[in-house]
Design a protein around this motif. Structure first.
Motif, PDB file in Angstrom:
ATOM      1  N   ASP A 149      -0.251  82.369  55.224  1.00 23.42           N
ATOM      2  CA  ASP A 149       0.098  81.036  54.709  1.00 23.42           C
ATOM      3  C   ASP A 149      -0.623  79.914  55.453  1.00 23.42           C
ATOM      4  O   ASP A 149      -0.753  78.812  54.923  1.00 23.42           O
ATOM      5  N   LEU A 152      -3.253  77.829  53.623  1.00 24.64           N
ATOM      6  CA  LEU A 152      -2.953  76.926  52.502  1.00 24.64           C
ATOM      7  C   LEU A 152      -3.487  75.509  52.709  1.00 24.64           C
ATOM      8  O   LEU A 152      -4.069  74.929  51.780  1.00 24.64           O
ATOM      9  N   ARG A 184       1.435  80.318  45.430  1.00 18.74           N
ATOM     10  CA  ARG A 184       1.180  79.376  46.537  1.00 18.74           C
ATOM     11  C   ARG A 184      -0.315  79.081  46.639  1.00 18.74           C
ATOM     12  O   ARG A 184      -0.728  77.940  46.837  1.00 18.74           O
ATOM     13  N   ALA A 188      -2.135  75.449  45.755  1.00 17.75           N
ATOM     14  CA  ALA A 188      -2.974  74.790  46.767  1.00 17.75           C
ATOM     15  C   ALA A 188      -4.367  74.484  46.236  1.00 17.75           C
ATOM     16  O   ALA A 188      -5.075  73.666  46.805  1.00 17.75           O
TER      17      ALA A 188
END
Ligand code: DX5
Ligand code: ZN
Length: 223
Positions: A149, A152, A184, A188
């Motif tokens: 993550d 991102l 996600r 982004a």
């Protein structure tokens, strides 16, 4: 947002039956082929002769991801195989602008990849030399790792730079893409998604491709 493209990685396919494995992903937009040299990454996969045969028999565009040292020396030979795109790592090229131009001159799209800890900012002035930028969402080398993550914000910054430039290049992510993480990455700003284990690790890879695409497109239409 541009259309969502799914590129299954054959790293998670059966290497003894590659032609049959290609036929199991007919719903995909391209096939992603991971070339590793056991130097740039601690794993070894396949090289020019095998990529040549994949390009010969594939009905899908071939997206070659080179995880090899000395990309300046080797990447042009892959472009000569008639593949759709050749991706080299910025960390493995001494002259990325020259290499990107060489790939295009040989008839391939030019793409460049960044490892998770490599910043995108030093490369923003060369976006016009590229057809695709790949932001790795795992440390390259192996399939089946967890999506990072922490990438991102880099995806968001890169998407903003692409939009600001007005250039047509696409933004690919690779590593840990599943039905849970793809949204996600899409939100982004990624628009091309490599997926290995979440496609070839299932009973029906073509359906898995559709399911990944559905997550993005269904959610976008609901926004
Ligand atoms: C990893 C490769 C990936 C890999 C992704 O270094 O570049 O293309 O196949 O596999 P998953 O989707 O299982 O993370
Ligand atoms: Zn890859």
């Amino acid at each position: 947002m541009s259309p969502c493209r799914i590129h299954p990685s054959i790293l998670s396919a059966d290497f003894a039956n590659l032609e049959a494995e290609l036929h199991r992903i007919g719903t995909a937009d391209a096939v992603h082929v991971d070339v590793m040299d056991n130097h740039f990454v601690p794993n070894l996969t396949l090289g020019l002769p095998v990529v040549k045969r994949i390009a010969d028999v594939s009905t899908l565009p071939v997206d070659v991801h080179l995880m090899i040292e000395d990309a300046d020396r080797w990447a042009p030979d892959y472009a000569d195989l008639g593949v759709d795109s050749v991706t080299f790592h910025a960390e493995a090229s001494a002259a990325p602008v020259r290499l990107a131009r060489e790939l295009r001159a040989r008839g391939s799209k030019a793409a460049m990849a960044l490892r998770p800890a490599t910043a995108v900012e030093p490369y923003l002035d060369m976006l016009e030399e590229l057809d695709m930028l790949l932001l790795m969402t795992v440390e390259p080398g192996f399939g089946g790792q967890s999506f990072l993550d922490l990438i991102l914000p880099k995806i968001r910054r890169t998407r903003a730079a692409i939009e600001g430039s007005g250039l047509p290049l696409v933004l690919q992510v690779d590593g840990g893409i599943t039905r849970e993480t793809i949204l996600r990455a899409a939100e982004a700003g990624a628009d091309v998604f490599v997926a290995g284990s979440s496609v070839y690790g299932t009973e029906d890879p073509a359906a898995a491709v559709d399911a990944l695409r559905h997550v993005v497109e269904h959610t976008e239409s609901g926004l």
